[in-house]
Design an enzyme around this catalytic site. Structure first.
Site, PDB file in Angstrom:
ATOM      1  NE  ARG A 123     -25.260 -42.282   9.355  1.00  0.00           N
ATOM      2  CZ  ARG A 123     -24.286 -41.868  10.376  1.00  0.00           C
ATOM      3  NH1 ARG A 123     -22.972 -42.321  10.507  1.00  0.00           N
ATOM      4  NH2 ARG A 123     -24.716 -41.002  11.283  1.00  0.00           N
ATOM      5  CG  ASN A 161     -20.796 -46.746  12.934  1.00  0.00           C
ATOM      6  OD1 ASN A 161     -19.976 -46.594  13.821  1.00  0.00           O
ATOM      7  ND2 ASN A 161     -21.562 -45.590  12.624  1.00  0.00           N
ATOM      8  CD  GLU A 162     -24.050 -44.302  16.225  1.00  0.00           C
ATOM      9  OE1 GLU A 162     -24.680 -43.830  15.291  1.00  0.00           O
ATOM     10  OE2 GLU A 162     -23.799 -43.773  17.118  1.00  0.00           O
ATOM     11  CB  CYS A 168     -36.838 -54.542   7.278  1.00  0.00           C
ATOM     12  SG  CYS A 168     -37.080 -55.027   5.732  1.00  0.00           S
ATOM     13  CB  CYS A 170     -38.786 -56.357   2.531  1.00  0.00           C
ATOM     14  SG  CYS A 170     -37.672 -57.566   3.206  1.00  0.00           S
ATOM     15  CD  GLU A 317     -18.873 -42.719  16.492  1.00  0.00           C
ATOM     16  OE1 GLU A 317     -19.606 -41.486  16.632  1.00  0.00           O
ATOM     17  OE2 GLU A 317     -19.020 -43.548  15.853  1.00  0.00           O
ATOM     18  CD  GLU A 365     -22.336 -37.135  10.924  1.00  0.00           C
ATOM     19  OE1 GLU A 365     -23.302 -37.327  11.887  1.00  0.00           O
ATOM     20  OE2 GLU A 365     -21.425 -38.003  10.852  1.00  0.00           O
ATOM     21  CG  PHE A 367     -21.846 -27.318   9.051  1.00  0.00           C
ATOM     22  CD1 PHE A 367     -20.693 -26.224   8.973  1.00  0.00           C
ATOM     23  CD2 PHE A 367     -22.569 -27.385   7.884  1.00  0.00           C
ATOM     24  CE1 PHE A 367     -20.632 -25.545   7.567  1.00  0.00           C
ATOM     25  CE2 PHE A 367     -22.443 -26.691   6.796  1.00  0.00           C
ATOM     26  CZ  PHE A 367     -21.530 -25.908   6.640  1.00  0.00           C
ATOM     27  CG  HIS A 368     -20.155 -34.100  13.968  1.00  0.00           C
ATOM     28  ND1 HIS A 368     -19.176 -33.989  14.791  1.00  0.00           N
ATOM     29  CD2 HIS A 368     -21.171 -34.712  14.594  1.00  0.00           C
ATOM     30  CE1 HIS A 368     -19.339 -35.084  15.928  1.00  0.00           C
ATOM     31  NE2 HIS A 368     -20.738 -35.300  15.902  1.00  0.00           N
TER      32      HIS A 368
HETATM   33  C1  GLA Z   1     -22.801 -41.512  15.314  1.00  0.00           C
HETATM   34  C2  GLA Z   1     -22.049 -42.210  14.027  1.00  0.00           C
HETATM   35  C3  GLA Z   1     -21.044 -41.509  13.360  1.00  0.00           C
HETATM   36  C4  GLA Z   1     -21.397 -40.097  13.460  1.00  0.00           C
HETATM   37  C5  GLA Z   1     -21.677 -39.513  14.819  1.00  0.00           C
HETATM   38  C6  GLA Z   1     -21.717 -38.085  14.805  1.00  0.00           C
HETATM   39  O1  GLA Z   1     -22.046 -41.834  16.410  1.00  0.00           O
HETATM   40  O2  GLA Z   1     -21.414 -43.717  14.529  1.00  0.00           O
HETATM   41  O3  GLA Z   1     -20.593 -42.057  12.195  1.00  0.00           O
HETATM   42  O4  GLA Z   1     -22.488 -39.758  12.239  1.00  0.00           O
HETATM   43  O5  GLA Z   1     -22.852 -40.239  14.906  1.00  0.00           O
HETATM   44  O6  GLA Z   1     -23.207 -37.669  14.232  1.00  0.00           O
END
Ligand code: GLA
Length: 685
Positions: A123, A161-162, A168, A170, A317, A365, A367-368
């Protein structure tokens, strides 16, 4: 636009809608068949879930081919959630572009410093400067906003997200970097001067000749170029965020917009990002097996509150149990999830959210941990989650309230972090996060509220300002800290501070250039210690050890506070204090062992007149937050696996424990907390 420019406190609408704290997590229904969605919604209601983040990784499903959109499944999910009264924090899915984008436009995949192209298959595989990526990201954001603007489930926006701050290299990024430099410096000679390109014959004649600081290089990169590339990368990511934010805001100006931060994460400069969003939100994952996880988490929570100017923020999260990013990911002790969640509320959060609602069957993930594990509702996690939902219900009156004002600030600056950990320093082992945590730990242990601040912020409301390793300090930072001390403030600064300007050029005239006069010292040599070397350190009547680093300090107005007990520097100052009227500037030229550092930090708080919330046994945290109408709530959190007794002050009025299920009134007497137990005492206003 800064949050302050928008009408109303940005979370007010959400608060009104939820009627209390937010509880929920990332919901990824696209991983499951529709019959599971119904079960999900029923179980969410059972657990007290009222907010879920939807759609974070759904771009490839929403737009399976370029310009072809399939919203049917999301319509159904949004409808089910709306019917159940569960609000949605809808994500723009732009952190994970679809396979067709990578296939048809491989130039949107970033290039690392060695010139290797990132692959599709994980991702965050996009170049933030790519106009192609930006075009497609804007289109999906627009379509989502158009479609769901008036949807009854929609309560807030979650952009991407995050954001990682991935660098980069390029050709598109290189061209963008050149434009960014041209705008910053106007003339190439100004850039040559800022970067000191006379060294090693690096002079440029045109912006068009400048590259990113990628490899391979035979020696260290130019520090000014490196630092500017970090600034540029931050700005490129922020432009992506802002473009999507503006799109969703156009459709729903009344709804808050956020993106989830990764706590004290090195790459994006979150001070700058926080100014661009309505509410700060964070993902927090202390290692489950770390007995100090609560100290790390508290630091991150205080940082988030500070980024948002003290207003409520969101835990976007967290994890019910282990993450799967370390080599060995141990289970979390029973009860620890609850106390860590309450800790976020104590430090100003208006939510407890998790990644994720239902544990994934497939993917990286699987096993998360999740709120609803593979084992379903018969699991301990599920029991703890439903109990936590009930706890949050009992704390509803807290929503929107502020924390006790902090009397101590720790200076924390991302540009300094980048520069401090850059190459070719007297020591390559300068680890800013560890040093900040070292200074924070004693304050946490003594229940002293702490804010984080930029060096240029107005610091006058703090009694003590702690400054770990402020290597990069331009004149504005130097003036600000000097003004603070001259106005009667107390400063505690540690080694390798005030060394370079904003271009990573050494301040002239000897170290610590920016703070020589403030600290009343000269430092002509640095002496980083080899990893196995320590020296004795005398501080008052205590003898400890000095590790990692020694500044060779020559006082010039300052008085010695601690001295070395052995080695080449025997008898010379390891720490000094310089008085400026009522203000003091204390300097620590080494990294003392934890006990000695604790003494120095707590002596500094006492000298500054700072008052702790409460004296508690080790590992028990006391924090105070107020309800919006001003009623103080005292959080007592036992982070240890043993039962503890907390002594309340003799004159404490009787107080109600909001978490107690039997309406017990605890009075001034000693309060027993079970292992990982907690109490939230509503005190008389
Ligand atoms: C981050 C991401 C989530 C997930 C968690 C758990 O916070 O935003 O998508 O991957 O980590 O690892």
């Amino acid at each position: 636009m800064s949050p302050g420019d928008r009408a109303e406190e940005p979370l007010a609408g959400l608060r009104q809608r939820l009627g209390g704290l937010a509880f929920g997590g990332d919901y990824n229904p696209e991983q499951w068949p529709p019959e599971v969605w119904r079960e999900d919604v029923a179980l969410m209601r059972e657990a007290g879930v009222n907010l879920v983040t939807v759609g974070v990784f759904s771009w490839g499903l929403l737009e399976p081919r370029p310009g072809v959109f399939e919203f049917g499944w999301l319509d159904e999910v949004m409808g089910l959630l709306a019917d159940a009264g569960i609000a949605v924090d809808l994500a723009t899915p732009t952190s994970s572009p679809p396979s067709w984008l990578a296939h048809e436009h491989p130039e949107t995949l970033p290039l690392d410093a060695e010139g290797r192209r990132f692959a599709f298959g994980a991702r965050q595989h996009y170049c933030p400067s790519s106009p192609v990526y930006r075009h497609h990201a804007a289109r999906i954001a627009e379509r989502l906003a158009e479609r769901y603007a008036a949807h009854p489930a929609l309560a807030m926006w979650h952009i991407g997200n995050e954001y990682t701050g991935l660098e980069c290299h390029c050709p598109v990024s290189t061209a963008h970097f050149r434009r960014w430099l041209a705008q910053r410096y106007r003339t190439v000679n100004a850039l040559n001067d800022a970067w000191g390109t006379a060294f090693w014959g690096q002079r440029y004649d045109s912006f068009g000749h400048i590259g990113t600081p990628g490899g391979p290089l035979l020696s260290g990169p130019n520090p000014g170029q490196r630092l500017d590339f970090q600034r540029f990368t931050n700005d490129a990511g922020l432009e992506c965020f802002a473009a999507e934010r503006d799109i969703v805001r156009r459709h729903t100006p009344q709804l808050p917009v956020t993106t989830n931060f990764m706590g004290a994460f090195k790459h994006p400069d979150y001070w700058r990002w926080a100014e661009q969003e309505d509410v700060v939100s964070v993902d927090i994952y202390p290692n489950t097996w770390d007995p100090e996880g609560q100290v790390y988490a508290a630091w991150n929570f205080d940082l988030m509150r500070s980024l948002g100017g003290g207003r409520p923020w969101l835990v976007m999260e967290s994890a019910t149990g282990p993450n799967v990013q370390r080599r060995r990911n141990s289970a979390r002790a029973p009860g620890r999830m609850r106390v860590l969640s309450l800790q976020a509320l104590a430090r100003g959060a208006d939510s407890v959210m998790f990644f994720q609602w239902r544990e994934s069957r497939a993917g990286a993930e699987r096993f998360h941990s999740a709120m609803l594990p593979h084992g379903g509702t018969r699991t301990r996690t599920w029991r703890e989650i439903t109990a936590l939902g009930a706890d949050l219900g009992r704390l509803a009156e807290l929503t929107g309230g502020a924390c006790d004002p902090a009397e101590v600030a720790i200076v924390f600056d991302w540009e300094n972090w980048w520069a401090l950990e850059g190459p070719n320093h007297p020591s390559q082992d300068l680890d800013h996060k560890t040093r900040v945590l070292d200074h924070y730990r004693p304050l946490w242990g003594a229940n002293i509220p702490v804010d984080f601040a930029r060096p240029t912020d107005d610091l006058t409301r703090y009694r003590l300002v702690v400054v770990p390793n402020l290597y990069l300090a331009d004149h504005t930072a130097a003036d600000s800290l000097t003004r603070y001390v001259h106005a009667g403030g107390h400063l505690l600064m540690s080694y390798f501070s005030g060394i370079v300007d904003q271009h990573d050029r050494v301040h002239p005239g000897g170290h610590p250039g920016a703070f020589r006069e403030l600290l009343g010292i000269h430092i002509d040599e640095f002496n980083p210690l080899q990893p196995d070397r320590t020296h004795g350190l005398r501080y008052a009547d205590h003898t400890g050890t000095a590790t990692d680093w020694q500044d060779v300090i020559e006082p010039d107005g300052a008085e010695p506070l601690a001295t070395y007990a052995d080695g080449d520097l025997t008898g010379t100052p390891a720490a000094t204090r310089h008085h400026h009227g009522a203000g003091t500037a204390t300097y620590l030229g080494t990294s003392p062992d934890p006990d000695t550092l604790r003494r120095i930090v707590l002596d500094a708080t006492a000298a500054a007149g700072v008052t702790p919330v409460l004296d508690t046994p080790d590992g028990v945290e006391a924090t105070r937050r107020h309800t919006p109408d001003g009623t103080p709530l005292l959080f007592l959190l036992n982070h240890t696996p043993g039962e503890v007794t907390v002594r309340l002050p003799d004159d404490a009025p009787s107080a109600l424990d909001l978490l107690a299920t039997d309406d017990t009134t605890s009075t001034t007497g000693p309060l027993r907390l079970a292992p990982y137990g907690a109490a939230v005492l509503r005190e008389a206003p």
